[in-house]
Design a protein around this motif. Sequence first.
Motif, PDB file in Angstrom:
ATOM      1  N   VAL A  90      47.726  40.868  30.775  1.00 44.59           N
ATOM      2  CA  VAL A  90      48.388  39.923  31.680  1.00 44.59           C
ATOM      3  C   VAL A  90      47.491  39.613  32.879  1.00 44.59           C
ATOM      4  CG1 VAL A  90      50.355  39.618  33.257  1.00 44.59           C
ATOM      5  CG2 VAL A  90      50.730  40.526  30.957  1.00 44.59           C
ATOM      6  N   VAL A  91      46.884  40.627  33.457  1.00 46.61           N
ATOM      7  CA  VAL A  91      46.015  40.429  34.621  1.00 46.61           C
ATOM      8  C   VAL A  91      44.823  39.545  34.255  1.00 46.61           C
ATOM      9  CG1 VAL A  91      44.490  41.621  36.259  1.00 46.61           C
ATOM     10  CG2 VAL A  91      46.772  42.521  35.787  1.00 46.61           C
ATOM     11  N   GLN A  92      44.262  39.737  33.068  1.00 47.06           N
ATOM     12  CA  GLN A  92      43.151  38.875  32.616  1.00 47.06           C
ATOM     13  C   GLN A  92      43.600  37.419  32.542  1.00 47.06           C
ATOM     14  OE1 GLN A  92      42.073  40.599  28.864  1.00 47.06           O
ATOM     15  NE2 GLN A  92      40.591  42.012  29.764  1.00 47.06           N
ATOM     16  N   LYS A  93      44.803  37.179  32.057  1.00 42.19           N
ATOM     17  CA  LYS A  93      45.307  35.808  31.945  1.00 42.19           C
ATOM     18  C   LYS A  93      45.640  35.234  33.324  1.00 42.19           C
ATOM     19  CE  LYS A  93      44.796  36.355  27.616  1.00 42.19           C
ATOM     20  NZ  LYS A  93      43.423  36.679  27.326  1.00 42.19           N
ATOM     21  N   ILE A  94      46.148  36.061  34.221  1.00 43.57           N
ATOM     22  CA  ILE A  94      46.422  35.617  35.587  1.00 43.57           C
ATOM     23  C   ILE A  94      45.121  35.170  36.252  1.00 43.57           C
ATOM     24  CG2 ILE A  94      47.049  36.449  37.900  1.00 43.57           C
ATOM     25  CD1 ILE A  94      49.293  38.079  36.554  1.00 43.57           C
ATOM     26  N   ALA A  95      44.047  35.906  36.008  1.00 40.30           N
ATOM     27  CA  ALA A  95      42.752  35.602  36.627  1.00 40.30           C
ATOM     28  C   ALA A  95      42.204  34.241  36.193  1.00 40.30           C
ATOM     29  CB  ALA A  95      41.751  36.705  36.292  1.00 40.30           C
ATOM     30  N   LEU A  96      42.689  33.712  35.087  1.00 44.33           N
ATOM     31  CA  LEU A  96      42.232  32.409  34.616  1.00 44.33           C
ATOM     32  C   LEU A  96      42.768  31.261  35.468  1.00 44.33           C
ATOM     33  CD1 LEU A  96      42.670  32.927  30.757  1.00 44.33           C
ATOM     34  CD2 LEU A  96      40.528  33.002  32.081  1.00 44.33           C
ATOM     35  N   GLY A  97      43.781  31.538  36.275  1.00 41.31           N
ATOM     36  CA  GLY A  97      44.385  30.505  37.116  1.00 41.31           C
ATOM     37  C   GLY A  97      45.425  29.706  36.356  1.00 41.31           C
ATOM     38  N   GLY A  98      46.096  28.830  37.058  1.00 48.10           N
ATOM     39  CA  GLY A  98      47.170  28.039  36.449  1.00 48.10           C
ATOM     40  C   GLY A  98      48.421  28.872  36.277  1.00 48.10           C
ATOM     41  N   ARG A  99      49.416  28.267  35.684  1.00 43.57           N
ATOM     42  CA  ARG A  99      50.694  28.947  35.450  1.00 43.57           C
ATOM     43  C   ARG A  99      50.620  29.706  34.130  1.00 43.57           C
ATOM     44  NH1 ARG A  99      56.246  25.621  34.686  1.00 43.57           N
ATOM     45  NH2 ARG A  99      54.877  24.636  33.182  1.00 43.57           N
TER      46      ARG A  99
END
Length: 157
Positions: A90-99
């Motif tokens: 989840v943190v890796q995906k959050i780091a990508l930005g956007g919703r």
Amino acid sequence: MKIALIYLQGRASNWAEFASKEYEQKVSAILPFEQVAIRSPSRGRQQADKKRDEEGLALLKFLKESSDKLILFEEGGLEVSDSKEFSRFVVQKIALGGRLVFAIGGPYGFSLAVKRRALATVSLSRLTFNHHLARVVALEQIYRALTIWRGLPYHNE
């Protein structure tokens, strides 16, 4: 960063609504969060493909921008070994930005169009859950992942 959970809404279930609202409040205390119900069309098993496609169109309409990161909860998805691994995911995906948009599909899964739009698929378990239980499990795991990330007292080693 914002997070959303899209789920298909069939018949209401009081216990699932109660639990989902509780986790919605908990997740919202960490990051902006919304749950979005998509009405599942009434179709019999003989029209599973049509039902899946209609659900897919409704789900794709919710995705507002190309920056939305769609993660599908699907039985054939990535099997994470534990909640800490899911938190790292989840943190890796959050780091990508956007919703970050999580989605729980219907009984026949996701349409091909939705699968093509998804960034990743994750399995909640090798077991099969009904949509009410899947929603509660997904919300609890999203909350747990965020508390691990932020170092909040919820997850025990």
